[in-house]
Motif scaffolding. Structure first.
Motif, short mmCIF file in Angstrom:
data_model
loop_
_atom_site.label_atom_id
_atom_site.label_comp_id
_atom_site.label_asym_id
_atom_site.label_seq_id
_atom_site.Cartn_x
_atom_site.Cartn_y
_atom_site.Cartn_z
N LYS A 188 0.85 -1.19 0.00
CA LYS A 188 0.00 0.00 0.00
C LYS A 188 0.88 1.23 0.00
N ILE A 189 1.31 1.61 -1.18
CA ILE A 189 2.24 2.74 -1.29
C ILE A 189 2.21 3.28 -2.71
N THR A 190 2.25 4.60 -2.84
CA THR A 190 2.34 5.26 -4.13
C THR A 190 3.77 5.76 -4.31
N LYS A 191 4.05 6.30 -5.48
CA LYS A 191 5.40 6.82 -5.73
C LYS A 191 5.75 7.93 -4.76
N ASP A 192 4.81 8.86 -4.53
CA ASP A 192 5.08 9.95 -3.61
C ASP A 192 5.26 9.45 -2.18
N GLN A 193 4.42 8.47 -1.79
CA GLN A 193 4.55 7.91 -0.45
C GLN A 193 5.86 7.15 -0.30
N PHE A 194 6.29 6.51 -1.38
CA PHE A 194 7.55 5.76 -1.32
C PHE A 194 8.72 6.70 -1.05
N LEU A 195 8.69 7.88 -1.69
CA LEU A 195 9.77 8.83 -1.51
C LEU A 195 9.75 9.48 -0.13
N SER A 196 8.61 9.38 0.56
CA SER A 196 8.51 10.01 1.88
C SER A 196 8.29 9.00 2.98
N SER A 197 8.39 7.70 2.68
CA SER A 197 8.12 6.68 3.69
C SER A 197 9.37 6.38 4.50
N GLY A 198 9.16 5.96 5.75
CA GLY A 198 10.28 5.61 6.62
C GLY A 198 10.94 6.84 7.19
N SER A 199 11.33 6.76 8.42
CA SER A 199 11.92 7.91 9.08
C SER A 199 13.21 8.36 8.40
N MET A 200 13.97 7.40 7.86
CA MET A 200 15.20 7.76 7.18
C MET A 200 14.90 8.69 6.01
N THR A 201 13.88 8.36 5.21
CA THR A 201 13.56 9.15 4.04
C THR A 201 13.06 10.53 4.44
N LYS A 202 12.22 10.59 5.48
CA LYS A 202 11.66 11.86 5.90
C LYS A 202 12.76 12.84 6.29
N ARG A 203 13.85 12.32 6.88
CA ARG A 203 14.93 13.20 7.34
C ARG A 203 15.87 13.58 6.19
N TYR A 204 15.96 12.70 5.19
CA TYR A 204 16.95 12.92 4.14
C TYR A 204 16.35 13.45 2.84
N ILE A 266 16.34 -1.10 14.04
CA ILE A 266 15.17 -0.32 14.43
C ILE A 266 14.86 0.71 13.36
N GLY A 267 13.63 0.68 12.83
CA GLY A 267 13.26 1.64 11.80
C GLY A 267 14.09 1.45 10.55
N CYS A 268 13.86 0.35 9.84
CA CYS A 268 14.79 -0.11 8.79
C CYS A 268 14.57 0.54 7.44
N GLY A 269 13.65 1.53 7.34
CA GLY A 269 13.45 2.18 6.05
C GLY A 269 13.01 1.21 4.98
N PHE A 270 13.80 1.09 3.91
CA PHE A 270 13.47 0.19 2.81
C PHE A 270 14.06 -1.20 3.00
N ALA A 284 19.58 -10.23 10.37
CA ALA A 284 19.14 -8.87 10.69
C ALA A 284 17.62 -8.85 10.72
N LEU A 285 17.07 -8.52 11.88
CA LEU A 285 15.62 -8.45 12.05
C LEU A 285 15.21 -6.99 12.13
N CYS A 286 14.32 -6.59 11.22
CA CYS A 286 13.84 -5.22 11.18
C CYS A 286 12.60 -5.09 12.06
N ILE A 287 12.55 -4.03 12.88
CA ILE A 287 11.31 -3.69 13.57
C ILE A 287 11.01 -2.22 13.32
N ALA A 288 9.75 -1.91 13.17
CA ALA A 288 9.30 -0.54 12.99
C ALA A 288 7.86 -0.46 13.43
N GLY A 289 7.43 0.74 13.78
CA GLY A 289 6.06 0.93 14.22
C GLY A 289 5.06 0.72 13.09
N TYR A 290 3.80 0.53 13.47
CA TYR A 290 2.74 0.35 12.48
C TYR A 290 2.56 1.64 11.68
#
Length: 660
Positions: A188-204, A266-270, A284-290
């Protein structure tokens, strides 16, 4: 003559003529449930047969039993050692079907009505994850971050329904191509959401948009991940090598020699960092919030990487103490300066002695050259708090800091009196409240990671911490054999009502379509170990039920991913995220629990991808009930008699690709 006996030998007699048998069986099931049995039989068989005809039937029955008995093997091993193509012969298929349908006839004879197939949920539930509902949590009084946590008690179980795949859903690409290329319609993701998804992307996003675009390519209905780009603009490989060099290693290929085998990301982005670690043989086990959209966990699982929803907010994660060799956070959005350092105490609980905490954060980037200035720019609790829990800062470079948990037990006795106290009592780790105390060196599992062998297998001395090593080796040998049997069964032909055509080749099991497996009752982790022994490119999520013997510390010490879970609740993952579900003895174990078995099967259907597989091994009674539930949720199902004289059975199921 006993009615059950009459029905059974009648079914065996009809096996000689498959089309006649199927037609009459369907007619039998279509009869009015309230009519007497003799009337039903008379409709099928015609007038009451003479005694001589019945005598002939008995003789024929004995002959058939002799034939089947002589052709049956005495053990599961002998049955499956030549499973392809012998197991697909027409007589075995008919024999298994006769036994299964016999149970259905017994159900009819008791007057019980057949359950209807479940309906499909609405489109709004395509990506539904139970227990995560911020609005309902707020109305229930949760606040200060707790509203984002997992609360299964807030929203009760509604009407049973099956979650359908999205309209554009496609079967994932074969491994390993599917690790780097996924279908965009599956998440469940669009191109725009993909570019802004995950905390790493939001900061960078604002500073490193070009680097992000290099990390992924959107081509029509696919998302392709560049294997050499990702976490930082310098690339994932460079970043991983940088961490290794900061730890005093020559390269990241030496992580294993340094004792690092398991990493909690923690918060593995992509998921690119985790994908790289997996490629160098680390778990490597990724965990992130819902996240309702643009989910990091959903993306990682769709790539076939280990991941699960885990909120680092108000409660402990469902792992025991000393679970991981490294905890990694790169722009993960965790407020380490909150809750009086209890979030760092949780990291300390999860780390093994000598383990590493790696933090990469743009907030920590220094503007001066002095080490003191760099540290003062760190988040507040990281200035002095690590010393209170016996951590030492071993390296700092640009935005990355690495702390190491002490491997010296004397550190805890030499601390100041007002430092964080040691915990007393039992170490609870199933969604308990965050603890203000730290786990000390009194545990028998207090073993520095640097003291372990570099081998991926535990030594006999390490295994002895959890029980008798011979039990584990015996368990492994049994699962190696069972795995070969399972693999030979994973083919749609086992559900076919038509025998293989003469001269046709045997269909091969879908080896490369099973990327991940959830072992719902993992015991010692033997199935996971068997996959590694067979060198199959599959990772296993080892789930230990909270009401069973807790062998999760052993599983994690062996370097396998694992988690505690209460199967009376939904599992914290997104729909369609596992290729295969396996459970040995779970159904019998849950029979005395408070939860409904039908709830469990609906949950299994939610987390299993279309065309995914289910393998259940349990007692005959539990398997009978499980097959009835499998029919209700529209799975293809086949009961396999192991021919070993026990009351254990295998139930092999496949979830169909249904859209309506």
């Amino acid at each position: 003559m006993n009615l059950d006996f009459v029905l059974f030998y009648y079914l065996l007699l009809l096996m000689a003529d498959e089309r006649s048998w199927i037609t009459k069986l369907r007619l039998f099931k279509a009869l009015d449930m309230r009519s007497p049995w003799l009337n039903k039989l008379s409709v099928i068989l015609g007038p009451r047969p003479p005694v001589s005809w019945l005598f002939l039937c008995v003789v024929s029955l004995l002959a058939l039993i002799t034939v089947f008995g002589s052709s049956s093997s005495s053990s599961f091993d002998s049955v499956t050692s030549t499973w392809v193509p012998e197991s697909y012969k027409n007589y075995r298929r008919l024999k298994e079907q006769a036994a299964v349908d016999y149970f259905e006839l017994r159900t009819l004879s008791s007057g019980a009505s057949r359950q209807r197939e479940l309906v499909f949920c609405g489109k709004e539930r395509e990506n539904y994850v139970p227990c995560y509902n911020v609005t309902a949590n707020l109305l229930s009084g949760f606040k200060d971050g707790e509203e984002f946590d997992r609360h299964c008690e807030v929203v009760g179980q509604g009407k049973w329904c099956l979650i359908r795949p999205p309209k554009d859903y496609k079967t994932p690409l074969q491994w390993p191509a599917g690790r780097d290329v996924i279908w965009s319609g599956n998440v469940k993701i669009t191109k725009d959401q993909f570019l802004s998804s995950g905390s790493m992307t939001k900061r960078y996003l604002s500073k490193h948009l070009d680097a992000l675009l290099k990390m992924m390519l959107l081509e029509e209905n696919q998302i392709a991940f560049q294997s050499d780009a990702g976490l930082t603009f310098d690339g994932v490989k460079d970043y991983s090598r940088q961490i290794a060099e900061m730890m005093g290693l020559g390269s990241d290929s030496e992580f294993l020699q340094a004792g690092v085998r398991t990493v909690l990301d923690i918060g593995c982005g992509f998921g690119s960092f985790g994908a790289h670690l997996v490629s160098i043989k680390l778990m490597a086990l990724c965990i992130a919030g819902y996240e309702a959209t643009g989910s990091q966990v959903q993306l990682a699982l769709e790539r076939g990487l280990p991941a699960m929803i885990g909120n680092f907010i108000t409660r402990q994660l469902p792992y025991p103490s000393f679970s991981f060799d490294m905890v990694h956070c790169a722009q993960c959005g965790i407020p380490w300066d909150k809750k009086e350092g209890m979030l760092l105490i949780e990291v300390d609980r999860l780390l093994k002695p000598g383990g590493y905490f790696v933090l990469t954060s743009p907030k920590s980037k220094p503007h001066g050259s002095a080490t003191g200035t760099k540290i003062r720019n760190m988040l507040t609790p990281l200035e002095q708090f690590p010393e209170k829990i016996c951590w030492s800062l071993i390296a700092q470079q640009d935005e990355t800091f690495i702390w190491q948990k002490t491997a010296d037990a004397q550190c805890y006795s030499s601390r100041k009196q007002n430092d964080v106290p040691l915990c007393k009592g039992h170490d609870a780790s199933y969604y308990q409240a965050l603890s203000p105390c730290i786990i000390g060196p009194s545990s028998k599992r207090w073993i520095p990671i640097q003291n372990r062998s570099s081998s991926s297998e535990l030594s006999s001395a390490e295994l002895a911490l959890h029980g008798n090593p011979e039990d584990f080796f015996e368990d492994l040998q049994g699962w190696k054999l069972a795995l070969k049997n399972y693999w030979s069964l994973l083919t749609p032909l086992i559900f076919s009502d038509h025998p293989k055509r003469p001269g046709a080749e045997d269909p091969l099991p879908p080896f490369n379509m099973v990327r991940n497996v959830m072992d719902m009752n993992a015991h010692y982790g033997g199935l996971n170990a068997a996959f590694l022994e067979e060198k199959k490119s599959v990772w296993v999520m080892n789930v230990v039920p909270v009401t069973s013997r807790n062998m999760l510390p052993l599983i994690l010490d062996r370097g396998f991913p694992g988690v505690l879970h209460d199967w009376c609740e939904p599992f914290p993952t997104y729909p369609r995220t596992y290729d295969m579900l396996h459970a040995n003895g779970l159904l019998s174990h849950l029979s005395s629990e408070r939860c409904s078995l039908m709830d469990l099967f609906v949950e299994m259907d939610r987390i299993l991808r279309p065309e995914g597989w289910v393998v259940l091994y349990d007692k005959l009674g539990a398997i009978e009930l499980a097959r009835a539930h499998a029919t209700q949720i529209r799975w293809g199902a086949r009961v396999i008699d192991l021919q070993n004289g026990s009351d254990q059975r295998l139930l092999i199921c496949q979830k169909p690709f249904l859209t309506k």
